[in-house]
Design a protein around this motif. Structure first.
Motif, PDB file in Angstrom:
ATOM      1  N   GLU A   1       0.860  -1.179   0.000  1.00  0.00           N
ATOM      2  CA  GLU A   1       0.000   0.000   0.000  1.00  0.00           C
ATOM      3  C   GLU A   1       0.902   1.237   0.000  1.00  0.00           C
ATOM      4  OE1 GLU A   1      -2.290  -0.498   3.540  1.00  0.00           O
ATOM      5  OE2 GLU A   1      -3.342  -2.251   2.750  1.00  0.00           O
ATOM      6  N   PRO A   2       0.356   2.406  -0.338  1.00  0.00           N
ATOM      7  CA  PRO A   2       1.179   3.619  -0.275  1.00  0.00           C
ATOM      8  C   PRO A   2       1.676   3.872   1.154  1.00  0.00           C
ATOM      9  CG  PRO A   2      -0.860   4.033  -1.452  1.00  0.00           C
ATOM     10  CD  PRO A   2      -0.981   2.662  -0.875  1.00  0.00           C
ATOM     11  N   VAL A   3       2.944   4.218   1.276  1.00  0.00           N
ATOM     12  CA  VAL A   3       3.554   4.448   2.587  1.00  0.00           C
ATOM     13  C   VAL A   3       3.323   5.897   2.992  1.00  0.00           C
ATOM     14  CG1 VAL A   3       5.716   4.475   3.874  1.00  0.00           C
ATOM     15  CG2 VAL A   3       5.301   2.683   2.190  1.00  0.00           C
ATOM     16  N   THR A   4       2.675   6.081   4.130  1.00  0.00           N
ATOM     17  CA  THR A   4       2.445   7.426   4.649  1.00  0.00           C
ATOM     18  C   THR A   4       3.082   7.612   6.019  1.00  0.00           C
ATOM     19  OG1 THR A   4       0.354   6.737   5.625  1.00  0.00           O
ATOM     20  CG2 THR A   4       0.263   7.685   3.410  1.00  0.00           C
ATOM     21  N   GLY A   5       3.621   6.564   6.586  1.00  0.00           N
ATOM     22  CA  GLY A   5       4.222   6.638   7.917  1.00  0.00           C
ATOM     23  C   GLY A   5       5.443   5.742   7.973  1.00  0.00           C
ATOM     24  N   GLU A   6       5.569   5.009   9.075  1.00  0.00           N
ATOM     25  CA  GLU A   6       6.676   4.095   9.228  1.00  0.00           C
ATOM     26  C   GLU A   6       6.573   2.983   8.189  1.00  0.00           C
ATOM     27  OE1 GLU A   6       4.636   4.806  11.789  1.00  0.00           O
ATOM     28  OE2 GLU A   6       5.853   5.874  13.248  1.00  0.00           O
ATOM     29  N   SER A   7       7.740   2.479   7.743  1.00  0.00           N
ATOM     30  CA  SER A   7       7.729   1.430   6.728  1.00  0.00           C
ATOM     31  C   SER A   7       8.805   0.399   7.010  1.00  0.00           C
ATOM     32  CB  SER A   7       7.943   2.028   5.332  1.00  0.00           C
ATOM     33  OG  SER A   7       9.230   2.591   5.232  1.00  0.00           O
TER      34      SER A   7
ATOM     35  N   PHE B   1      15.233  -6.796   9.360  1.00  0.00           N
ATOM     36  CA  PHE B   1      14.688  -6.006   8.263  1.00  0.00           C
ATOM     37  C   PHE B   1      15.022  -4.528   8.491  1.00  0.00           C
ATOM     38  CE2 PHE B   1      11.886  -9.728   8.186  1.00  0.00           C
ATOM     39  CZ  PHE B   1      11.987 -10.070   6.844  1.00  0.00           C
ATOM     40  N   THR B   2      15.130  -3.784   7.404  1.00  0.00           N
ATOM     41  CA  THR B   2      15.374  -2.352   7.488  1.00  0.00           C
ATOM     42  C   THR B   2      14.041  -1.645   7.701  1.00  0.00           C
ATOM     43  OG1 THR B   2      17.252  -2.552   5.990  1.00  0.00           O
ATOM     44  CG2 THR B   2      16.335  -0.350   6.300  1.00  0.00           C
ATOM     45  N   CYS B   3      13.977  -0.854   8.763  1.00  0.00           N
ATOM     46  CA  CYS B   3      12.751  -0.122   9.090  1.00  0.00           C
ATOM     47  C   CYS B   3      13.035   1.359   8.995  1.00  0.00           C
ATOM     48  CB  CYS B   3      12.284  -0.477  10.496  1.00  0.00           C
ATOM     49  SG  CYS B   3      11.900  -2.219  10.698  1.00  0.00           S
TER      50      CYS B   3
ATOM     51  N   PRO C   1       4.017  -0.473   4.419  1.00  0.00           N
ATOM     52  CA  PRO C   1       3.648   0.189   5.678  1.00  0.00           C
ATOM     53  C   PRO C   1       3.691  -0.815   6.829  1.00  0.00           C
ATOM     54  CG  PRO C   1       2.030   0.635   3.962  1.00  0.00           C
ATOM     55  CD  PRO C   1       2.941  -0.423   3.435  1.00  0.00           C
ATOM     56  N   VAL C   2       4.123  -0.361   7.974  1.00  0.00           N
ATOM     57  CA  VAL C   2       4.289  -1.251   9.129  1.00  0.00           C
ATOM     58  C   VAL C   2       2.983  -1.936   9.499  1.00  0.00           C
ATOM     59  CG1 VAL C   2       4.839  -1.266  11.588  1.00  0.00           C
ATOM     60  CG2 VAL C   2       6.238   0.022  10.031  1.00  0.00           C
ATOM     61  N   LYS C   3       1.896  -1.188   9.481  1.00  0.00           N
ATOM     62  CA  LYS C   3       0.603  -1.770   9.856  1.00  0.00           C
ATOM     63  C   LYS C   3       0.172  -2.864   8.879  1.00  0.00           C
ATOM     64  CE  LYS C   3      -1.014   0.613  13.449  1.00  0.00           C
ATOM     65  NZ  LYS C   3      -1.775   0.059  14.553  1.00  0.00           N
ATOM     66  N   GLN C   4       0.485  -2.722   7.592  1.00  0.00           N
ATOM     67  CA  GLN C   4       0.141  -3.753   6.616  1.00  0.00           C
ATOM     68  C   GLN C   4       0.922  -5.035   6.905  1.00  0.00           C
ATOM     69  OE1 GLN C   4       1.107  -2.869   2.510  1.00  0.00           O
ATOM     70  NE2 GLN C   4      -0.072  -4.596   1.751  1.00  0.00           N
ATOM     71  N   VAL C   5       2.213  -4.892   7.202  1.00  0.00           N
ATOM     72  CA  VAL C   5       3.039  -6.059   7.526  1.00  0.00           C
ATOM     73  C   VAL C   5       2.508  -6.745   8.775  1.00  0.00           C
ATOM     74  CG1 VAL C   5       5.343  -6.819   8.209  1.00  0.00           C
ATOM     75  CG2 VAL C   5       5.088  -5.090   6.422  1.00  0.00           C
ATOM     76  N   GLY C   6       2.184  -5.945   9.801  1.00  0.00           N
ATOM     77  CA  GLY C   6       1.650  -6.521  11.036  1.00  0.00           C
ATOM     78  C   GLY C   6       0.356  -7.266  10.819  1.00  0.00           C
ATOM     79  N   GLN C   7      -0.506  -6.722   9.972  1.00  0.00           N
ATOM     80  CA  GLN C   7      -1.781  -7.383   9.690  1.00  0.00           C
ATOM     81  C   GLN C   7      -1.561  -8.710   8.973  1.00  0.00           C
ATOM     82  OE1 GLN C   7      -4.403  -5.172   7.115  1.00  0.00           O
ATOM     83  NE2 GLN C   7      -6.172  -6.391   7.696  1.00  0.00           N
ATOM     84  N   VAL C   8      -0.635  -8.742   8.035  1.00  0.00           N
ATOM     85  CA  VAL C   8      -0.411  -9.968   7.272  1.00  0.00           C
ATOM     86  C   VAL C   8       0.229 -11.054   8.140  1.00  0.00           C
ATOM     87  CG1 VAL C   8       0.908 -10.968   5.356  1.00  0.00           C
ATOM     88  CG2 VAL C   8      -0.280  -8.801   5.039  1.00  0.00           C
TER      89      VAL C   8
ATOM     90  N   SER D   1       0.244  -1.833  17.819  1.00  0.00           N
ATOM     91  CA  SER D   1       0.852  -0.542  17.485  1.00  0.00           C
ATOM     92  C   SER D   1       1.950  -0.740  16.447  1.00  0.00           C
ATOM     93  CB  SER D   1       1.438   0.115  18.738  1.00  0.00           C
ATOM     94  OG  SER D   1       2.577  -0.601  19.164  1.00  0.00           O
ATOM     95  N   ALA D   2       2.271   0.331  15.764  1.00  0.00           N
ATOM     96  CA  ALA D   2       3.353   0.279  14.774  1.00  0.00           C
ATOM     97  C   ALA D   2       4.679  -0.014  15.470  1.00  0.00           C
ATOM     98  CB  ALA D   2       3.422   1.589  14.009  1.00  0.00           C
ATOM     99  N   GLY D   3       4.833   0.475  16.684  1.00  0.00           N
ATOM    100  CA  GLY D   3       6.066   0.251  17.433  1.00  0.00           C
ATOM    101  C   GLY D   3       6.333  -1.216  17.709  1.00  0.00           C
ATOM    102  N   GLU D   4       5.293  -1.987  17.999  1.00  0.00           N
ATOM    103  CA  GLU D   4       5.467  -3.419  18.251  1.00  0.00           C
ATOM    104  C   GLU D   4       5.998  -4.123  17.008  1.00  0.00           C
ATOM    105  OE1 GLU D   4       2.077  -4.770  21.360  1.00  0.00           O
ATOM    106  OE2 GLU D   4       1.330  -3.918  19.478  1.00  0.00           O
ATOM    107  N   VAL D   5       5.436  -3.794  15.866  1.00  0.00           N
ATOM    108  CA  VAL D   5       5.853  -4.433  14.613  1.00  0.00           C
ATOM    109  C   VAL D   5       7.248  -3.950  14.222  1.00  0.00           C
ATOM    110  CG1 VAL D   5       5.275  -4.822  12.190  1.00  0.00           C
ATOM    111  CG2 VAL D   5       3.460  -4.693  13.896  1.00  0.00           C
ATOM    112  N   LEU D   6       7.520  -2.659  14.381  1.00  0.00           N
ATOM    113  CA  LEU D   6       8.860  -2.134  14.074  1.00  0.00           C
ATOM    114  C   LEU D   6       9.926  -2.839  14.906  1.00  0.00           C
ATOM    115  CD1 LEU D   6       8.379   1.727  13.778  1.00  0.00           C
ATOM    116  CD2 LEU D   6       9.152   0.177  11.996  1.00  0.00           C
ATOM    117  N   ARG D   7       9.657  -3.017  16.174  1.00  0.00           N
ATOM    118  CA  ARG D   7      10.616  -3.683  17.056  1.00  0.00           C
ATOM    119  C   ARG D   7      10.876  -5.119  16.596  1.00  0.00           C
ATOM    120  NH1 ARG D   7       8.886  -1.700  21.359  1.00  0.00           N
ATOM    121  NH2 ARG D   7       7.052  -3.013  21.550  1.00  0.00           N
ATOM    122  N   ALA D   8       9.807  -5.854  16.265  1.00  0.00           N
ATOM    123  CA  ALA D   8       9.956  -7.238  15.831  1.00  0.00           C
ATOM    124  C   ALA D   8      10.702  -7.330  14.494  1.00  0.00           C
ATOM    125  CB  ALA D   8       8.583  -7.902  15.705  1.00  0.00           C
TER     126      ALA D   8
END
Length: 102
Positions: free
Chosen positions: A27-33, A72-74, A42-49, A59-66
């Protein structure tokens, strides 16, 4: 690697995340990726999948940390420059323009 996202434990591996995201259109990235392969997701898309949960549950922070721990490069949003606060006198002077040099 064992990690907790939205109070649920997950055993994630880098190859498992790569397999889960294979064939998923970013999806188009508008925030953290997260960069997975050559794509920016987008971080939220990865977390959902990878968790199969609703995006509002974590939260995006939980997925970014993992994703960072998996290697992975965040990317996070750059910090915005603080807004310049002008006084009413400065604003009026700017609207009138600078005086002409003689």
């Amino acid at each position: 690697m064992r990690c907790v996202i939205a109070r649920f434990p997950f055993n994630l591996t880098k190859s498992g995340v790569l397999d889960s995201m294979k064939g998923i259109k970013p999806e188009p990235v508008t925030g953290e990726s997260v960069i997975i392969g050559r794509r920016h997701y987008p971080v939220k898309q990865v977390g959902q999948v990878i968790t199969r949960q609703d995006r509002r549950d974590f939260s995006a922070g939980e997925v970014l940390r993992a994703m960072t721990l998996l290697g992975f490069t965040c990317r996070t949003l750059p910090q915005a420059a603080p807004a310049r606060i002008e006084s009413p006198l400065q604003r009026a002077s700017a609207l009138l323009g600078a005086p002409l040099a003689v």
